[in-house]
Design a protein around this motif. Structure first.
Motif, PDB file in Angstrom:
ATOM      1  N   PRO A 286      26.749  34.310  39.180  1.00  0.00           N
ATOM      2  CA  PRO A 286      26.048  34.951  38.060  1.00  0.00           C
ATOM      3  C   PRO A 286      26.165  36.477  38.135  1.00  0.00           C
ATOM      4  CG  PRO A 286      24.483  34.063  39.652  1.00  0.00           C
ATOM      5  CD  PRO A 286      25.846  33.641  40.090  1.00  0.00           C
ATOM      6  N   VAL A 287      26.591  37.080  37.044  1.00  0.00           N
ATOM      7  CA  VAL A 287      26.694  38.531  36.937  1.00  0.00           C
ATOM      8  C   VAL A 287      26.179  38.971  35.582  1.00  0.00           C
ATOM      9  CG1 VAL A 287      28.631  38.837  38.524  1.00  0.00           C
ATOM     10  CG2 VAL A 287      29.088  38.394  36.148  1.00  0.00           C
ATOM     11  N   LYS A 288      25.819  40.244  35.463  1.00  0.00           N
ATOM     12  CA  LYS A 288      25.417  40.813  34.180  1.00  0.00           C
ATOM     13  C   LYS A 288      26.671  41.282  33.469  1.00  0.00           C
ATOM     14  CE  LYS A 288      20.779  42.495  34.471  1.00  0.00           C
ATOM     15  NZ  LYS A 288      20.014  42.735  33.329  1.00  0.00           N
ATOM     16  N   LEU A 289      27.046  40.578  32.416  1.00  0.00           N
ATOM     17  CA  LEU A 289      28.245  40.929  31.665  1.00  0.00           C
ATOM     18  C   LEU A 289      27.901  41.901  30.551  1.00  0.00           C
ATOM     19  CD1 LEU A 289      29.818  37.373  31.332  1.00  0.00           C
ATOM     20  CD2 LEU A 289      30.536  39.185  32.866  1.00  0.00           C
ATOM     21  N   PRO A 290      28.873  42.738  30.145  1.00  0.00           N
ATOM     22  CA  PRO A 290      28.623  43.619  29.006  1.00  0.00           C
ATOM     23  C   PRO A 290      28.503  42.816  27.717  1.00  0.00           C
ATOM     24  CG  PRO A 290      30.858  43.895  29.839  1.00  0.00           C
ATOM     25  CD  PRO A 290      30.164  42.956  30.755  1.00  0.00           C
TER      26      PRO A 290
ATOM     27  N   ALA B 260      29.454  44.278  41.235  1.00  0.00           N
ATOM     28  CA  ALA B 260      29.347  45.737  41.279  1.00  0.00           C
ATOM     29  C   ALA B 260      29.636  46.295  42.667  1.00  0.00           C
ATOM     30  CB  ALA B 260      27.962  46.179  40.814  1.00  0.00           C
ATOM     31  N   ASP B 261      29.423  45.495  43.715  1.00  0.00           N
ATOM     32  CA  ASP B 261      29.688  45.976  45.080  1.00  0.00           C
ATOM     33  C   ASP B 261      31.169  45.885  45.454  1.00  0.00           C
ATOM     34  OD1 ASP B 261      30.025  43.261  45.354  1.00  0.00           O
ATOM     35  OD2 ASP B 261      28.498  43.003  46.904  1.00  0.00           O
ATOM     36  N   GLY B 262      32.024  45.417  44.527  1.00  0.00           N
ATOM     37  CA  GLY B 262      33.460  45.345  44.770  1.00  0.00           C
ATOM     38  C   GLY B 262      33.939  43.996  45.251  1.00  0.00           C
ATOM     39  N   SER B 263      33.041  43.044  45.467  1.00  0.00           N
ATOM     40  CA  SER B 263      33.463  41.722  45.930  1.00  0.00           C
ATOM     41  C   SER B 263      34.082  40.932  44.771  1.00  0.00           C
ATOM     42  CB  SER B 263      32.280  40.956  46.535  1.00  0.00           C
ATOM     43  OG  SER B 263      31.243  40.832  45.588  1.00  0.00           O
ATOM     44  N   ILE B 264      35.053  40.093  45.126  1.00  0.00           N
ATOM     45  CA  ILE B 264      35.795  39.308  44.144  1.00  0.00           C
ATOM     46  C   ILE B 264      35.610  37.834  44.465  1.00  0.00           C
ATOM     47  CG2 ILE B 264      38.086  38.802  43.219  1.00  0.00           C
ATOM     48  CD1 ILE B 264      38.905  41.632  43.992  1.00  0.00           C
ATOM     49  N   TYR B 265      35.361  37.033  43.437  1.00  0.00           N
ATOM     50  CA  TYR B 265      35.159  35.605  43.592  1.00  0.00           C
ATOM     51  C   TYR B 265      36.117  34.851  42.681  1.00  0.00           C
ATOM     52  CZ  TYR B 265      30.741  36.784  45.849  1.00  0.00           C
ATOM     53  OH  TYR B 265      29.797  37.283  46.691  1.00  0.00           O
ATOM     54  N   LEU B 266      36.706  33.795  43.197  1.00  0.00           N
ATOM     55  CA  LEU B 266      37.500  32.864  42.395  1.00  0.00           C
ATOM     56  C   LEU B 266      36.643  31.615  42.261  1.00  0.00           C
ATOM     57  CD1 LEU B 266      40.005  31.930  40.936  1.00  0.00           C
ATOM     58  CD2 LEU B 266      40.974  31.264  43.117  1.00  0.00           C
ATOM     59  N   GLY B 267      36.131  31.385  41.070  1.00  0.00           N
ATOM     60  CA  GLY B 267      35.137  30.321  40.884  1.00  0.00           C
ATOM     61  C   GLY B 267      33.865  30.742  41.576  1.00  0.00           C
ATOM     62  N   ASP B 268      33.444  29.981  42.580  1.00  0.00           N
ATOM     63  CA  ASP B 268      32.249  30.360  43.340  1.00  0.00           C
ATOM     64  C   ASP B 268      32.576  30.683  44.793  1.00  0.00           C
ATOM     65  OD1 ASP B 268      32.885  27.814  44.083  1.00  0.00           O
ATOM     66  OD2 ASP B 268      30.866  27.002  43.899  1.00  0.00           O
ATOM     67  N   ALA B 269      33.864  30.856  45.109  1.00  0.00           N
ATOM     68  CA  ALA B 269      34.282  31.166  46.478  1.00  0.00           C
ATOM     69  C   ALA B 269      34.758  32.617  46.555  1.00  0.00           C
ATOM     70  CB  ALA B 269      35.405  30.233  46.913  1.00  0.00           C
ATOM     71  N   GLN B 270      34.266  33.344  47.538  1.00  0.00           N
ATOM     72  CA  GLN B 270      34.660  34.738  47.694  1.00  0.00           C
ATOM     73  C   GLN B 270      36.094  34.825  48.207  1.00  0.00           C
ATOM     74  OE1 GLN B 270      31.942  37.113  49.931  1.00  0.00           O
ATOM     75  NE2 GLN B 270      32.956  39.014  49.404  1.00  0.00           N
ATOM     76  N   THR B 271      36.843  35.801  47.694  1.00  0.00           N
ATOM     77  CA  THR B 271      38.228  36.008  48.076  1.00  0.00           C
ATOM     78  C   THR B 271      38.529  37.505  48.040  1.00  0.00           C
ATOM     79  OG1 THR B 271      40.506  35.329  47.634  1.00  0.00           O
ATOM     80  CG2 THR B 271      39.112  35.706  45.723  1.00  0.00           C
ATOM     81  N   ASP B 272      39.741  37.881  48.373  1.00  0.00           N
ATOM     82  CA  ASP B 272      40.138  39.279  48.228  1.00  0.00           C
ATOM     83  C   ASP B 272      41.273  39.366  47.210  1.00  0.00           C
ATOM     84  OD1 ASP B 272      42.074  38.088  49.769  1.00  0.00           O
ATOM     85  OD2 ASP B 272      42.303  39.767  51.144  1.00  0.00           O
ATOM     86  N   ALA B 273      41.600  40.587  46.798  1.00  0.00           N
ATOM     87  CA  ALA B 273      42.572  40.781  45.722  1.00  0.00           C
ATOM     88  C   ALA B 273      43.960  40.279  46.106  1.00  0.00           C
ATOM     89  CB  ALA B 273      42.620  42.256  45.334  1.00  0.00           C
ATOM     90  N   GLU B 274      44.362  40.446  47.365  1.00  0.00           N
ATOM     91  CA  GLU B 274      45.697  40.033  47.791  1.00  0.00           C
ATOM     92  C   GLU B 274      45.835  38.508  47.748  1.00  0.00           C
ATOM     93  OE1 GLU B 274      43.893  42.329  49.583  1.00  0.00           O
ATOM     94  OE2 GLU B 274      45.045  44.027  48.804  1.00  0.00           O
ATOM     95  N   ALA B 275      44.848  37.806  48.281  1.00  0.00           N
ATOM     96  CA  ALA B 275      44.886  36.343  48.278  1.00  0.00           C
ATOM     97  C   ALA B 275      44.818  35.806  46.844  1.00  0.00           C
ATOM     98  CB  ALA B 275      43.741  35.778  49.112  1.00  0.00           C
ATOM     99  N   LEU B 276      44.030  36.459  46.013  1.00  0.00           N
ATOM    100  CA  LEU B 276      43.917  36.054  44.616  1.00  0.00           C
ATOM    101  C   LEU B 276      45.254  36.241  43.899  1.00  0.00           C
ATOM    102  CD1 LEU B 276      42.115  35.159  42.236  1.00  0.00           C
ATOM    103  CD2 LEU B 276      41.678  37.566  41.828  1.00  0.00           C
ATOM    104  N   ALA B 277      45.906  37.368  44.128  1.00  0.00           N
ATOM    105  CA  ALA B 277      47.195  37.626  43.483  1.00  0.00           C
ATOM    106  C   ALA B 277      48.242  36.611  43.941  1.00  0.00           C
ATOM    107  CB  ALA B 277      47.655  39.046  43.786  1.00  0.00           C
TER     108      ALA B 277
ATOM    109  N   GLU C  78      31.234  42.643  36.329  1.00  0.00           N
ATOM    110  CA  GLU C  78      29.844  43.038  36.132  1.00  0.00           C
ATOM    111  C   GLU C  78      29.782  44.346  35.350  1.00  0.00           C
ATOM    112  OE1 GLU C  78      25.916  42.237  38.686  1.00  0.00           O
ATOM    113  OE2 GLU C  78      27.585  43.125  39.753  1.00  0.00           O
ATOM    114  N   LYS C  79      28.745  44.485  34.560  1.00  0.00           N
ATOM    115  CA  LYS C  79      28.571  45.634  33.694  1.00  0.00           C
ATOM    116  C   LYS C  79      28.583  46.955  34.471  1.00  0.00           C
ATOM    117  CE  LYS C  79      25.231  46.202  30.064  1.00  0.00           C
ATOM    118  NZ  LYS C  79      23.855  46.009  29.696  1.00  0.00           N
ATOM    119  N   ALA C  80      28.007  46.974  35.659  1.00  0.00           N
ATOM    120  CA  ALA C  80      27.893  48.207  36.443  1.00  0.00           C
ATOM    121  C   ALA C  80      29.171  48.561  37.203  1.00  0.00           C
ATOM    122  CB  ALA C  80      26.739  48.071  37.436  1.00  0.00           C
ATOM    123  N   LEU C  81      30.183  47.696  37.177  1.00  0.00           N
ATOM    124  CA  LEU C  81      31.428  47.939  37.904  1.00  0.00           C
ATOM    125  C   LEU C  81      32.262  48.991  37.175  1.00  0.00           C
ATOM    126  CD1 LEU C  81      33.151  46.851  40.311  1.00  0.00           C
ATOM    127  CD2 LEU C  81      34.302  45.422  38.640  1.00  0.00           C
TER     128      LEU C  81
END
Length: 135
Positions: A44-48, A67-84, A104-107
């Motif tokens: 859950p995030v606050k979307l614009p 907003a803290d820079g974390s990235i999730y694919l579905g509901d599992a946390q990942t990083d940008a390299e693994a996601l790409a 997130e809106k604040a990002l």
């Protein structure tokens, strides 16, 4: 003993109206139940807000950026390299592959562009940006 004459058999009346009622009931039941089966497992995030947002339920990847820079694919946390890497493999298998980014809106806007650029470098060409549909 009197046997029934085969020629004088009456066929039972076929009541079609109750059958139609039952079919309509089943149709409505299945339509409503499938609407609740579509469940995107996301964080859950606050979307614009957006007034002219469109809904797409054919997304292959739903990526959430907090907003803290974390990235999730579905509901599992990942990083940008693994996601790409994962998105690049999926793009090769499915030509209609699309990624929807839920930022997130604040990002900061630059963080979203960095992720889009990294995904474009992996070969992904179709993107969407999720918003909260305004009323």
């Amino acid at each position: 003993m009197k046997l029934r004459d085969v020629r004088n058999r009456k066929t039972p009346p076929l009541m079609i109206i109750p059958m139609i009622d039952i079919m309509f009931f089943l149709l409505v039941f299945f339509m409503l139940s499938t609407m609740y089966m579509i469940d995107l497992k996301t964080i859950p995030v606050k979307l614009p807000q957006a007034k002219n947002a469109a809904t797409d339920t054919t997304t292959t990847f739903a990526v959430t950026m907090k907003a803290d820079g974390s990235i999730y694919l579905g509901d599992a946390q990942t990083d940008a390299e693994a996601l790409a890497l994962q998105a690049g493999l999926e793009q090769k298998m499915n030509k209609n592959f699309a990624v929807v980014i839920r930022a997130e809106k604040a990002l900061e806007y630059g963080e979203v562009i960095k992720l889009v650029d990294k995904l474009k470098g992996a070969g992904v060409s179709r993107f969407g940006l999720a918003t909260d549909g305004g009323k």
